[in-house]
Scaffold this active site. Structure first.
Site, short mmCIF file in Angstrom:
data_model
loop_
_atom_site.label_atom_id
_atom_site.label_comp_id
_atom_site.label_asym_id
_atom_site.label_seq_id
_atom_site.Cartn_x
_atom_site.Cartn_y
_atom_site.Cartn_z
CG HIS A 58 -4.28 0.97 3.91
ND1 HIS A 58 -3.79 -0.03 3.04
CD2 HIS A 58 -5.32 1.32 3.41
CE1 HIS A 58 -4.61 0.37 1.97
NE2 HIS A 58 -5.28 1.30 1.94
CG ASP A 76 -6.61 2.17 -0.83
OD1 ASP A 76 -5.54 1.88 -1.17
OD2 ASP A 76 -7.28 1.59 0.15
CB CYS A 131 -1.02 0.11 1.29
SG CYS A 131 -0.33 0.28 2.98
#
Length: 273
Positions: free
Chosen positions: A109, A124, A70
């Site tokens: 995250h 995202d 991420c």
């Protein structure tokens, strides 16, 4: 200021249309990114440091045809958006996927908030098997369509939850607030995620790619193909060669020349019966 090579990024992701700081471009960039730059944790899995400076990320994900997790994915995407002209900043979240709604988890995250004339949007491209193929308006309670599953945002007392409709049930991916974060916050979280002895990224191989109509997911030896609105196909990869072939052909990864790669692949556990 960003110094990213947009032409190289466009070639990597297959983008051919003009890039403008508008909603249509934001959505198309997110879809193209998750389809062409896979989520993968080979670096922490092989005990190789995960670097968050832009030249290193661009070299790895764009030039070397690798993927990342991420922080790498959304850090790269943030700089691409800034170069295009978007007003974007990073947020940080506590992952809840597969956990109780009230679980207290670390902030591990990264996601992005983008300001447009239409309002605030979230993107995202780095959430593994549930990577967001599109952009969500920052509006609570309202189901929103993406190129794959519907998503929605839930807000309670300034805390937001990202949810996806999976098997006819709303499941929470993570919770977050809207406080913008500095890069040092991600450096700290990245160090924890990629080096903490109990981090699953050190012990479990996780590779995903979200293409039109389906999501490809590899967890150790278990290779799944999740077809939107339909069944999931699975098979167990038996040999190191099968694992290498899947990483290269299904996920499009140019495998690193690491002396321990084959040994680590060979030691992967088989799915429980």
């Amino acid at each position: 200021m960003s110094t990213i090579d947009l032409q190289a990024y466009a070639r990597r992701t297959g983008i051919t249309t003009p890039l403008r700081p508008d909603l249509a471009t934001l959505r198309s960039l997110a879809i193209a990114h998750v389809a062409n730059i896979p989520f993968e944790n080979l670096n922490p899995f092989l005990r190789v440091p995960v670097q968050l400076d832009l030249p290193a990320i661009e070299q790895k994900l764009v030039v070397d045809h690798r993927g990342g997790y991420c922080f790498e994915q959304n850090f790269l995407f943030r700089e691409v958006l800034r170069e295009v002209g978007f007003d974007v900043h990073g947020l940080i979240a506590r992952v809840l996927w597969g956990r109780d709604e009230d679980a207290i988890t670390a902030q591990t995250h990264m996601l992005l908030r983008v300001e447009l004339p239409e309002g605030s949007y979230l993107v995202d491209v780095g959430y593994g098997s549930m990577a967001l193929s599109g952009a969500l308006a920052l509006i609570p309670e309202e189901p929103q369509l993406t190129a794959h599953e519907p998503y929605r945002l839930i807000e309670r007392d300034g805390e937001w939850r990202m949810q996806a409709l999976v098997r006819d049930q709303w499941s929470t991916l993570y919770r977050f607030d809207l406080q913008p974060r500095y890069d040092i916050d991600y450096v700290l979280a990245n160090h924890y995620t990629s080096t903490f002895p109990e981090s699953h990224f050190l012990h479990t191989l996780i590779v995903t790619r979200t293409v039109p109509g389906r999501r490809h997911v590899l967890r150790n030896r278990d290779l799944g193909e999740h077809i939107t609105g339909s069944e999931t196909r699975r098979r167990t990869l038996q040999s190191v060669q099968e694992l290498r072939d899947a990483l290269e052909s299904v996920f499009g990864i140019r495998l690193p020349q690491h002396p321990e790669l084959d040994a680590r692949l060979d030691a992967l556990p088989y799915p429980e019966a």
